[in-house]
Design a protein around this motif. Structure first.
Motif, short mmCIF file in Angstrom:
data_model
loop_
_atom_site.label_atom_id
_atom_site.label_comp_id
_atom_site.label_asym_id
_atom_site.label_seq_id
_atom_site.Cartn_x
_atom_site.Cartn_y
_atom_site.Cartn_z
N ASP A 27 0.83 -1.21 0.00
CA ASP A 27 0.00 0.00 0.00
C ASP A 27 0.86 1.26 0.00
O ASP A 27 1.98 1.27 0.51
N LEU A 28 0.29 2.30 -0.58
CA LEU A 28 0.90 3.63 -0.53
C LEU A 28 -0.06 4.56 0.21
O LEU A 28 -1.26 4.58 -0.07
N ASP A 29 0.48 5.29 1.15
CA ASP A 29 -0.35 6.18 1.97
C ASP A 29 -0.47 7.56 1.33
O ASP A 29 0.36 7.97 0.50
N ALA A 30 -1.52 8.26 1.72
CA ALA A 30 -1.71 9.63 1.24
C ALA A 30 -0.54 10.50 1.66
O ALA A 30 0.03 10.34 2.75
N ASP A 31 -0.12 11.38 0.76
CA ASP A 31 0.99 12.33 0.95
C ASP A 31 2.35 11.67 0.84
O ASP A 31 3.37 12.34 1.09
N ASP A 32 2.41 10.38 0.51
CA ASP A 32 3.71 9.78 0.20
C ASP A 32 4.28 10.40 -1.06
O ASP A 32 3.54 10.75 -1.99
N VAL A 33 5.60 10.54 -1.10
CA VAL A 33 6.29 11.05 -2.28
C VAL A 33 7.17 9.94 -2.83
O VAL A 33 8.03 9.42 -2.12
N LEU A 34 6.95 9.60 -4.08
CA LEU A 34 7.73 8.56 -4.75
C LEU A 34 8.74 9.22 -5.67
O LEU A 34 8.41 10.14 -6.43
N VAL A 35 9.97 8.73 -5.60
CA VAL A 35 11.00 9.14 -6.55
C VAL A 35 11.08 8.07 -7.62
O VAL A 35 11.35 6.90 -7.32
N VAL A 36 10.82 8.45 -8.85
CA VAL A 36 10.86 7.51 -9.97
C VAL A 36 12.16 7.75 -10.73
O VAL A 36 12.33 8.80 -11.36
N ASN A 37 13.06 6.79 -10.65
CA ASN A 37 14.29 6.85 -11.44
C ASN A 37 14.05 6.06 -12.72
O ASN A 37 13.83 4.85 -12.68
N LEU A 38 14.10 6.74 -13.83
CA LEU A 38 13.80 6.09 -15.11
C LEU A 38 14.91 6.32 -16.12
O LEU A 38 15.72 7.25 -15.98
N THR A 39 14.94 5.46 -17.11
CA THR A 39 15.85 5.63 -18.23
C THR A 39 15.01 5.98 -19.46
O THR A 39 14.15 5.20 -19.87
N ASN A 40 15.28 7.13 -20.02
CA ASN A 40 14.49 7.65 -21.13
C ASN A 40 15.11 7.17 -22.46
O ASN A 40 15.71 7.94 -23.20
N ASN A 41 14.94 5.88 -22.73
CA ASN A 41 15.60 5.27 -23.90
C ASN A 41 14.76 5.32 -25.17
O ASN A 41 15.30 5.39 -26.27
N TYR A 42 13.45 5.24 -25.02
CA TYR A 42 12.61 4.99 -26.19
C TYR A 42 12.37 6.26 -26.99
O TYR A 42 12.01 7.30 -26.44
N ASN A 43 12.54 6.15 -28.28
CA ASN A 43 12.45 7.31 -29.17
C ASN A 43 11.00 7.53 -29.63
O ASN A 43 10.49 6.82 -30.48
N THR A 44 10.36 8.52 -29.04
CA THR A 44 9.05 8.96 -29.53
C THR A 44 9.13 10.36 -30.13
O THR A 44 8.13 10.89 -30.60
#
Length: 349
Positions: A260-277
Motif C-alpha cells: 500500500d501507498l499512503d496519502a501524501d507519500d512522495v515517490l522518486v521515480v528513477n527512469l531511463t528515457n531510452n525509447y524514441n518517440t
C-alpha cells in the motif's frame, strides 16, 4: 336441387385446393402469417421508458462510483527528461548513446492506494494499428523458432547479416525499453514483473524452447534488446508489447507494486528515457493505478448508463404530458375495430 355429378365434385375440390394453396403462398409473400405483433399503446411506451430509466440510472451511478474510487497518478516525462541543451533537438539527444538517459521524477500520492498498484507506460500518437506494422510478425516463428523458415511476413526485419532474426518483424524490433524504479523515503519499492502478460499468450503463442537469436544486431536499433538465455515464453515485456493496440493512445502493463501507498507519500521515480518517440511527435507517460471490480478508471460507461437512463425518464415524462393533454380516443383506434372476415368457398353440396 339435383346432386352434382362426380366430375363437378372433383372440379370444385381441385379449385378449393388451388385457392387454399394460393392463399398460403400469398400469406408468406405478404408477410401476413400469424406472428407476435405488439401494439405500442401510450401506456406501454411510457412504462417502457420509465423502466429503462429506473434500471439504467442506478447501474450508471454504481459504475461511476466504482470508477471514481480508483486512484490514478499520471505523469508525462518525455519532454521533462530532455536536457536543456537538447530541448530544440530532441531527436539528436535520444539517438546519441553517449548522453546519459537517466532521469528522476517525483510523484505525490494524493489518496491512499491499496495494493496491488499497477504500473503502466502510456504512449500517445503511436499507431500500432498500422497495417504494415501489424502484419510484420511471424506467429509460427514465435512458437517454433528457427524451425520455421518462412518469415517473409516479417519484412523489413526478417534477417540481419544473412542470418534469420528471432523474433522477427517490426513489432518485436520496436520493443519499448524505458525502465522504472520507485523509491519511497530511503526504501526501494519492489516491482513484480511476473504474470503481466496473458497466460494464454505465454502458454500457446510463444515457445518455451524458442530463444532470441540475432536480435537487434543491425545498424539501426529500433527498441529494447532481449536476453538470449531466456525463452520467449518468459520474456513477458515482449509478450505484452506484441499484443498490438487498436488506438493511437494506449497503455501497457509494466509491473505491480504489491504494498500500500499512503496519502501524501512522495515517490522518486528513477527512469531511463531510452525509447524514441520524438521522431514522430509521440508522448510518454507513466501511470500508477489501483483497480476496482470494474477494472481501471473509466468514467465513460457510468456516464453513458446515466445519460441513457436520464434521457429515457425525460422522454417518458414528455410522452405522459402529451398523452394527458391529447388523449387518443380508444373506440377509433385501428386495433379496436372489427376486422373484415375473408370469403370462403361455399360448396353447398
Amino acid at each position: 336441387m339435383k346432386d352434382l355429378s362426380l366430375s363437378q365434385r372433383q372440379g370444385c375440390s381441385i379449385n378449393s385446393t388451388t385457392i387454399q394453396a394460393a392463399e398460403s403462398f400469398l400469406s408468406v409473400y405478404q408477410q401476413s402469417l400469424p406472428a407476435c405483433k405488439p401494439v405500442l399503446t401510450p401506456a406501454w411506451v411510457i412504462t417502457t421508458f420509465l423502466l429503462v430509466g429506473a434500471i439504467f440510472i442506478p447501474v450508471g451511478l454504481i459504475t461511476l462510483h466504482a470508477s471514481q474510487n480508483v486512484v490514478e497518478i499520471v505523469d508525462q516525462y518525455d519532454a521533462e527528461c530532455v536536457p536543456e541543451a537538447y530541448k530544440s533537438n530532441k531527436v539528436a539527444y535520444i539517438k546519441d548513446n553517449l548522453i546519459s538517459k537517466n532521469c528522476s521524477r517525483y510523484l505525490k500520492v494524493y489518496k491512499h492506494m491499496k495494493a496491488p498498484i499497477y504500473i503502466y507506460y502510456q504512449l500517445d500518437n503511436y499507431y500500432q494499428n498500422h497495417r504494415r506494422y501489424v502484419k510484420s510478425r511471424s506467429d509460427q516463428q514465435l512458437l517454433h523458432g528457427l524451425g520455421f523458415n518462412d518469415t517473409s511476413s516479417c519484412k523489413p526485419e526478417e534477417s540481419k547479416n544473412g542470418l534469420p532474426t528471432v523474433p522477427c518483424g517490426l513489432i518485436a524490433w520496436s520493443l519499448f525499453n524505458d525502465t522504472y524504479t520507485f523509491i519511497r523515503g530511503r526504501t526501494e519499492l519492489k516491482v513484480n514483473r511476473k504474470n503481466i502478460a496473458w497466460k494464454s499468450d505465454r502458454d500457446h503463442k510463444f515457445g518455451k524452447h524458442v530463444y532470441p537469436f540475432n536480435f537487434q544486431n543491425g545498424t539501426l536499433i529500433g527498441g529494447g534488446k532481449l536476453d538470449p538465455r531466456i525463452p520467449l515464453s518468459d520474456q513477458e515485456d515482449l509478450i505484452v508489447w506484441m499484443r498490438t493496440a487498436a488506438l493511437p493512445s494506449f497503455r501497457k502493463l509494466y509491473g505491480r507494486i504489491e504494498e500500500d501507498l499512503d496519502a501524501d507519500d512522495v515517490l522518486v521515480v528513477n527512469l531511463t528515457n531510452n525509447y524514441n518517440t520524438y521522431s514522430f511527435g509521440g508522448k510518454k507517460k507513466i501511470v500508477l493505478s489501483t483497480s476496482s471490480w470494474l477494472g481501471g478508471k473509466n468514467d465513460f460507461l457510468g456516464l453513458a448508463y446515466t445519460f441513457v437512463g436520464s434521457t429515457s425518464i425525460f422522454i417518458s415524462i414528455v410522452f405522459l404530458l402529451l398523452h394527458m393533454k391529447n388523449p387518443r380516443e380508444r373506440p377509433y383506434l385501428p386495433w379496436n375495430k372489427q376486422s373484415v372476415s375473408s370469403r370462403r368457398c361455399d360448396d353447398n353440396l
